[in-house]
Write an enzyme that holds these catalytic residues in place. Structure first.
Site, PDB file in Angstrom:
ATOM      1  N   ASP A   1      28.996  94.412   2.213  1.00  0.00           N
ATOM      2  CA  ASP A   1      27.539  94.106   2.323  1.00  0.00           C
ATOM      3  C   ASP A   1      27.982  92.868   3.823  1.00  0.00           C
ATOM      4  OD1 ASP A   1      25.538  92.977   2.101  1.00  0.00           O
ATOM      5  OD2 ASP A   1      26.116  92.451   0.113  1.00  0.00           O
TER       6      ASP A   1
ATOM      7  N   ASP B   1      21.602  93.094   7.339  1.00  0.00           N
ATOM      8  CA  ASP B   1      22.254  92.810   6.141  1.00  0.00           C
ATOM      9  C   ASP B   1      22.215  94.135   5.963  1.00  0.00           C
ATOM     10  OD1 ASP B   1      22.990  93.123   3.421  1.00  0.00           O
ATOM     11  OD2 ASP B   1      21.281  92.028   2.620  1.00  0.00           O
TER      12      ASP B   1
END
Length: 533
Positions: free
Chosen positions: A98, A285
């Site tokens: 992430d 992201d």
């Protein structure tokens, strides 16, 4: 007995390593990623919506390192994840790589009161010879609350890279974070230490500091093909040239903390929206599939909080409706009809038009026509809030805030159309149609799957480079397990509210990263995009 156990674990470890990663003669570490197909429930419950300040976190003095705000998500829409090992011998976990967070966390063997922990791999410190106790509590914020646990230290194996003495969080309680419904066990954050809970050094930093990689870069390739055996690949130390064509175009990090760059104009079918003329920020992201549009931009970053005493909080703003509603209108999503918005157009549209044409400051226009109070906006604790002190025509502060909110949306929409030299009748008709397409603020907007091929491209501008997304790329298509049921299509654009100074932000998730191979260059603090193959 213990010797047999150790031999079995060692054999399984060696076998699994051959599947989880590959090492090439170019000294790159490639980690194969798994991909799950999203279902309707995952998309309906996915959120990128809540923003908090550092001062609002319960353990601000010890746990959180950033002086700005963080945006929160619940990972329900995550598609890509891979395998790592923790401890000696390694205990294996599926984690999300992430770029939107910075901590490593996995469930702990001490997680005994959470049902979800019994359906996921759990870290057992007692069987690791390299475990070091820390014991400091950790609280990591997500969507509707926190996940709780404590910090520990052990070796972390990412592919063939063995990161020694990595600090991570053992989760003992998930709070409102619904880990049970997710196919992965934890999160490996690839963001900056600035936003790391507990100011913990991220795994990625330790890879560099311990000399495991020579080039301080990693790259991501996401495979959109749902039938492919390999869902994607993360490469530490460089790029895999098989996964992109042409050269990468690089853009500098605009604010250290997240992998954040500047966005220029957003084009809808080659038509400018005009809403990022002064520049918007965007976080790249990998921890979400969605693209989230900023809910605050023009009109001095006003945020309108509309509160109904008989309903949950409803958050909207002129910018979100100005950006995301225009996108959803162009691609034909279905929302709910806002009669308040249409009433503003019908009753005040001509007056707003004349005021804008005459040069009246648009930021005071709605107050000038008495749809907003003069003192309706106050800044409190760096968060923009609507505060209506005087009563509206029917004595209801709520009603005034509703009219004020929709008035400012209409003004913003009309400003954009006037800049495009459209005539009044066309502008009023267009704005009225936008009112009919206000999206559901608590979920995604539906799209007719049969019309996807007829939808326009949506283009993001970074620097002077255009990065278009085709409708096939920005529409999330969910197939049904029931052969008698048709597939369901969703718009990949949702709302996000990030107040100043960190916001406003776009969040560019997997929808964009599937289309563009991405390089995260830590040495030069920049991000590069090239067309994926």
């Amino acid at each position: 007995m213990s010797l047999k156990y150790m031999l079995v674990v060692t054999c399984l470890w060696i076998w699994s390593l051959s599947l989880a990663y590959t090492i090439s003669n170019d000294n790159l570490m490639r980690i194969s990623l798994k991909k799950r197909n999203l279902d309707i429930q995952s998309l309906n419950t996915s959120r990128i919506k809540k923003v908090i300040h550092e001062r609002d976190l319960e353990s601000v003095d010890t746990n959180y390192g950033s002086k700005d705000v963080v945006y929160l998500k619940n990972y329900f829409d995550v598609q890509y994840y891979g395998e790592i090992g923790i401890g000696s011998p390694p205990q294996y976990f599926n984690v999300v790589f992430d770029t939107g967070s910075s901590n490593l966390w996995v469930p702990s063997s001490r997680c005994i009161f959470s049902i979800a922990c019994y359906f996921h791999s759990k870290y057992r410190s007692g069987i690791s010879s390299t475990y070091n106790e820390i014991g400091v509590p950790c609280e990591i914020p997500y969507d509707e609350g926190y996940i709780y646990g404590f910090f520990s230290q052990d070796n972390v194996k990412v592919g063939d890279i063995n990161v020694k003495d990595q600090e991570f969080c053992e989760i003992t309680r998930e709070g409102n974070f619904a880990l049970l419904a997710l196919p992965f066990d934890g999160i490996l954050g690839l963001g900056f230490q600035d936003v790391s809970v507990g100011k913990v050094t991220p795994v990625w930093y330790n890879m560099i500091e311990q000399g495991h990689i020579s080039d301080k870069v990693f790259s991501l390739w996401f495979n959109k093909d749902p039938m492919a055996e390999v869902g994607g690949e993360i490469v530490f130390g460089g790029v895999d040239k098989r996964h992109f064509r042409g050269d990468h175009t690089y853009f500098p990090i605009s604010q250290k903390g997240y992998w954040q760059i500047e966005v220029g104009d957003i084009l809808l079918a080659n038509n400018t929206t005009g809403l990022c003329e002064g520049g918007c920020a965007a976080i790249v992201d990998s921890g979400t599939s969605l693209i989230a549009g900023p809910t605050v931009y023009h009109l001095q970053n006003y945020t309108f909080i509309l509160i109904d005493r008989f309903a949950p909080f409803f958050l909207t703003s002129p910018c979100f409706q100005g950006v995301v509603t225009q996108i959803n209108h162009v691609i034909g999503t279905e929302g709910y009809v806002s009669y308040e918005c249409k009433n503003i157009v019908h009753n005040y549209g001509n007056l707003i038009w004349e005021s804008l044409i005459s040069g009246l400051n648009p930021e005071i226009l709605c107050a000038d026509i008495r749809l907003c109070s003069d003192n309706g906006f106050q800044r409190m604790n760096d968060v923009i809030e609507t505060v209506v002190h005087n009563e509206s025509r029917d004595g209801s502060p709520l009603k005034e805030s509703l009219f004020c909110s929709f008035c400012n949306m209409v003004v913003l929409w009309m400003q954009v159309q006037i800049k495009q030299s459209n005539v009044k009748e066309k502008v009023l008709k267009y704005v009225d149609e936008l009112c009919e397409k206000l999206p559901n603020p608590v979920g995604q907007s539906f799209i007719n799957c049969s019309s996807v091929s007829d939808m326009p491209h949506i283009t993001f501008t970074f620097g002077n480079k255009l990065f278009p997304l085709s409708p096939e790329q920005y529409v999330l298509r969910v197939e049904s397990d029931d052969e008698d049921c048709s597939p369901v299509c969703y718009s990949g654009f949702v709302a996000l509210d990030v107040p100043s100074p960190q916001g406003p932000l776009w969040v560019v998730g997997d929808i964009f990263l599937q289309a563009y191979h991405t390089v995260f260059d830590y040495a030069n603090l920049r991000i590069g995009f090239a067309e994926s193959t």
